[in-house]
Design an enzyme around this catalytic site. Sequence first.
Site, PDB file in Angstrom:
ATOM      1  N   LYS A  23      -3.609  -4.569   7.316  1.00 45.80           N
ATOM      2  CA  LYS A  23      -2.169  -4.535   7.602  1.00 45.80           C
ATOM      3  C   LYS A  23      -1.847  -3.544   8.721  1.00 45.80           C
ATOM      4  O   LYS A  23      -1.105  -3.875   9.652  1.00 45.80           O
ATOM      5  CB  LYS A  23      -1.449  -4.152   6.300  1.00 45.80           C
ATOM      6  CG  LYS A  23       0.055  -4.080   6.371  1.00 45.80           C
ATOM      7  CD  LYS A  23       0.676  -4.241   4.998  1.00 45.80           C
ATOM      8  CE  LYS A  23       0.553  -3.040   4.086  1.00 45.80           C
ATOM      9  NZ  LYS A  23       1.493  -1.954   4.406  1.00 45.80           N
ATOM     10  N   ARG A  28      -0.092  -2.991  14.634  1.00 40.03           N
ATOM     11  CA  ARG A  28      -0.340  -2.394  15.956  1.00 40.03           C
ATOM     12  C   ARG A  28      -0.789  -3.436  16.972  1.00 40.03           C
ATOM     13  O   ARG A  28      -0.398  -3.386  18.142  1.00 40.03           O
ATOM     14  CB  ARG A  28      -1.366  -1.273  15.826  1.00 40.03           C
ATOM     15  CG  ARG A  28      -0.746  -0.038  15.147  1.00 40.03           C
ATOM     16  CD  ARG A  28      -1.775   0.773  14.449  1.00 40.03           C
ATOM     17  NE  ARG A  28      -1.253   2.047  13.974  1.00 40.03           N
ATOM     18  CZ  ARG A  28      -0.793   2.265  12.741  1.00 40.03           C
ATOM     19  NH1 ARG A  28      -0.766   1.294  11.851  1.00 40.03           N
ATOM     20  NH2 ARG A  28      -0.349   3.465  12.386  1.00 40.03           N
ATOM     21  N   GLY A  95       7.476   0.210   5.739  1.00 38.73           N
ATOM     22  CA  GLY A  95       7.650   1.553   6.290  1.00 38.73           C
ATOM     23  C   GLY A  95       6.886   1.706   7.594  1.00 38.73           C
ATOM     24  O   GLY A  95       7.360   2.325   8.550  1.00 38.73           O
ATOM     25  N   ARG A 123      13.412   5.522   2.768  1.00 45.86           N
ATOM     26  CA  ARG A 123      12.230   6.100   3.432  1.00 45.86           C
ATOM     27  C   ARG A 123      12.652   7.082   4.527  1.00 45.86           C
ATOM     28  O   ARG A 123      13.441   6.726   5.412  1.00 45.86           O
ATOM     29  CB  ARG A 123      11.368   4.984   4.059  1.00 45.86           C
ATOM     30  CG  ARG A 123      11.004   3.838   3.133  1.00 45.86           C
ATOM     31  CD  ARG A 123       9.973   4.205   2.094  1.00 45.86           C
ATOM     32  NE  ARG A 123       8.700   4.629   2.596  1.00 45.86           N
ATOM     33  CZ  ARG A 123       7.668   3.828   2.864  1.00 45.86           C
ATOM     34  NH1 ARG A 123       7.780   2.534   2.701  1.00 45.86           N
ATOM     35  NH2 ARG A 123       6.527   4.323   3.285  1.00 45.86           N
ATOM     36  N   GLN A 170       1.709   6.900  11.075  1.00 44.74           N
ATOM     37  CA  GLN A 170       2.903   6.175  11.528  1.00 44.74           C
ATOM     38  C   GLN A 170       3.646   6.990  12.577  1.00 44.74           C
ATOM     39  O   GLN A 170       4.107   6.451  13.588  1.00 44.74           O
ATOM     40  CB  GLN A 170       3.819   5.876  10.333  1.00 44.74           C
ATOM     41  CG  GLN A 170       3.175   4.942   9.323  1.00 44.74           C
ATOM     42  CD  GLN A 170       3.999   4.759   8.074  1.00 44.74           C
ATOM     43  OE1 GLN A 170       5.030   5.412   7.894  1.00 44.74           O
ATOM     44  NE2 GLN A 170       3.564   3.876   7.199  1.00 44.74           N
ATOM     45  N   ASP A 313      -2.843   5.572   0.112  1.00 45.30           N
ATOM     46  CA  ASP A 313      -2.370   4.303  -0.469  1.00 45.30           C
ATOM     47  C   ASP A 313      -3.218   3.870  -1.664  1.00 45.30           C
ATOM     48  O   ASP A 313      -2.833   2.962  -2.402  1.00 45.30           O
ATOM     49  CB  ASP A 313      -2.399   3.189   0.585  1.00 45.30           C
ATOM     50  CG  ASP A 313      -1.384   3.446   1.686  1.00 45.30           C
ATOM     51  OD1 ASP A 313      -0.421   4.210   1.453  1.00 45.30           O
ATOM     52  OD2 ASP A 313      -1.551   2.880   2.787  1.00 45.30           O
ATOM     53  N   ARG A 344       5.645   6.901  -6.013  1.00 46.15           N
ATOM     54  CA  ARG A 344       4.376   6.547  -6.674  1.00 46.15           C
ATOM     55  C   ARG A 344       3.873   7.625  -7.623  1.00 46.15           C
ATOM     56  O   ARG A 344       2.987   7.344  -8.428  1.00 46.15           O
ATOM     57  CB  ARG A 344       3.305   6.190  -5.632  1.00 46.15           C
ATOM     58  CG  ARG A 344       3.580   4.862  -4.986  1.00 46.15           C
ATOM     59  CD  ARG A 344       2.493   4.422  -4.028  1.00 46.15           C
ATOM     60  NE  ARG A 344       2.846   3.125  -3.467  1.00 46.15           N
ATOM     61  CZ  ARG A 344       2.405   2.654  -2.304  1.00 46.15           C
ATOM     62  NH1 ARG A 344       1.586   3.382  -1.581  1.00 46.15           N
ATOM     63  NH2 ARG A 344       2.777   1.468  -1.881  1.00 46.15           N
ATOM     64  N   ARG A 388       1.643  -2.062  -4.383  1.00 43.71           N
ATOM     65  CA  ARG A 388       0.403  -1.383  -4.805  1.00 43.71           C
ATOM     66  C   ARG A 388       0.435  -0.997  -6.286  1.00 43.71           C
ATOM     67  O   ARG A 388      -0.607  -0.932  -6.940  1.00 43.71           O
ATOM     68  CB  ARG A 388       0.131  -0.163  -3.936  1.00 43.71           C
ATOM     69  CG  ARG A 388      -0.113  -0.558  -2.484  1.00 43.71           C
ATOM     70  CD  ARG A 388      -0.873   0.485  -1.703  1.00 43.71           C
ATOM     71  NE  ARG A 388      -0.696   0.254  -0.276  1.00 43.71           N
ATOM     72  CZ  ARG A 388      -1.346  -0.664   0.431  1.00 43.71           C
ATOM     73  NH1 ARG A 388      -2.223  -1.455  -0.157  1.00 43.71           N
ATOM     74  NH2 ARG A 388      -1.111  -0.816   1.725  1.00 43.71           N
TER      75      ARG A 388
HETATM   76  C1  S3P Z   1       0.036   3.737   7.567  1.00 45.52           C
HETATM   77  C2  S3P Z   1      -0.020   5.080   7.364  1.00 45.52           C
HETATM   78  C3  S3P Z   1       0.193   5.701   6.041  1.00 45.52           C
HETATM   79  C4  S3P Z   1       0.064   4.699   4.923  1.00 45.52           C
HETATM   80  C5  S3P Z   1       0.795   3.418   5.228  1.00 45.52           C
HETATM   81  C6  S3P Z   1       0.242   2.789   6.472  1.00 45.52           C
HETATM   82  C7  S3P Z   1      -0.130   3.226   8.940  1.00 45.52           C
HETATM   83  O1  S3P Z   1       1.481   6.246   6.013  1.00 45.52           O
HETATM   84  O2  S3P Z   1       0.524   5.247   3.715  1.00 45.52           O
HETATM   85  O3  S3P Z   1       0.694   2.512   4.159  1.00 45.52           O
HETATM   86  O4  S3P Z   1      -0.358   2.009   9.120  1.00 45.52           O
HETATM   87  O5  S3P Z   1      -0.025   4.027   9.864  1.00 45.52           O
HETATM   88  P1  S3P Z   1       1.839   7.671   6.681  1.00 45.52           P
HETATM   89  O6  S3P Z   1       1.622   7.536   8.137  1.00 45.52           O
HETATM   90  O7  S3P Z   1       3.273   7.914   6.353  1.00 45.52           O
HETATM   91  O8  S3P Z   1       0.924   8.650   6.021  1.00 45.52           O
END
Ligand code: S3P
Length: 435
Positions: A23, A28, A95, A123, A170, A313, A344, A388
Amino acid sequence: MTTFTVESAAAGLRGVLRMPGDKSVSHRALLVAARAEGRSELRGLSGGEDVRHTASAIQAFGADLVRIGKTTVAVNGSATRLHEPDRVVDVGNSGTGIRLLAGWAAAIPGLTVLVGDESIGRRPMGRVAEPLRAMGARIDGRADGTLPPLVIRGGGLRGIEHHPAVASAQVKGAVLLAGLAAQGPTTVVESVPTRRHTEEVLIRAGADLVVDEGTVVLRPSSLASFRIDIPGDPSHAAFWAVAASIVPSSDLIVENVYVGPGRAGFVDVLRRMGASIELIGEDPRSHTADLRVRAAALHSTHVGGEEISSLIDEIPVLSVAAAVADGTTTFVDAAELAVKESDRIATTTAGLRALGVDAEPRPDGLVVHGLGGRPPRGGAVDAAGDHRIAMSMAIAGLITTGPVHITGWESVATSYPAFREDLRRCVSGSAAKAE
Ligand code: S3P
């Protein structure tokens, strides 16, 4: 709301499962392809709703996307053709989608409005809005510009050096995607390493990007079209790794798993707990391997510090492993869990308790008192709209004494719509059914 019922997998998990595309990489690949000149081909794209929302989003900005197979898309991209969208952009439950899009859209002159579902409304967005404002974007949102919906006036950016306060791929991704169109270099300095997918995909598209230890420096770049085979999702693989470890007589192969930097922490933790996980045919270029997982008696461990970002995750499903292990497992330094698709810390604890497991929430994680090999009991669990949690509780249901009923099962479609099919494929004798 859909309820899914899982009964114990008496005969163990067997056979071969091939993991669908990751995912994080899928989001990206779409965003970078939309800015790359020409036709990019993305194979193995995640079929989850989160990624579908990002695919619709790039089209709203003017990228041309053609589905050429079940999991293959072609994106005809061009940075100069992207324009402000003529409608509000909906990220659904994602998110990652909203945060990456915030940075990506900040690079495009014009107005973007990003909305999502009820969970997205909770969020925190300050972590991306702040650096993007420092780059020159105008960003507003609820709660003083810190919660979605986000309203972004993009364009005219300048590069910054950013030291994220929260370890977050992220945030790193959002700042780098904005930096593509900024004046001057954009630098992200991480004190704790996070997954490198933004860097990996940008390099594939020819971006001028240098990574040195925890520092990423990106110079404004025009991107070239690229082809990518999206590796299988390790967060999906973690469900099966836990399942095959805890269900007696299991011997399962999980194919095509990304085990590169920042994602394979769950393998280390499970091995520390005594799991039998073999990495077969690891390919150093694609960072993929097949996992062979055999049932084993597990014992407790301590999970915390830098490894958290490589398995954040996976904590709900690792908690299921901890629930049957011998001894008390602690998860610390994981306060971020409280601001995921659900809280969570609360939802994992509640799910385990509903199955008779002694688990306690902590401000930065949870404590799970393992049953020492005894199975938890069946029960009813609320997924709380969180994919999840739903899937982790389904894995628990494979070893409980009675059935586990999971309400809110539809949330699984956001990331892993084929979960049920994969469950059927490797479990003979399990009577999983949805109502
Ligand atoms: C992700 C980064 C993680 C992860 C999310 C996916 C990503 O979050 O928990 O499910 O694809 O960059 P954070 O960047 O907030 O740690």
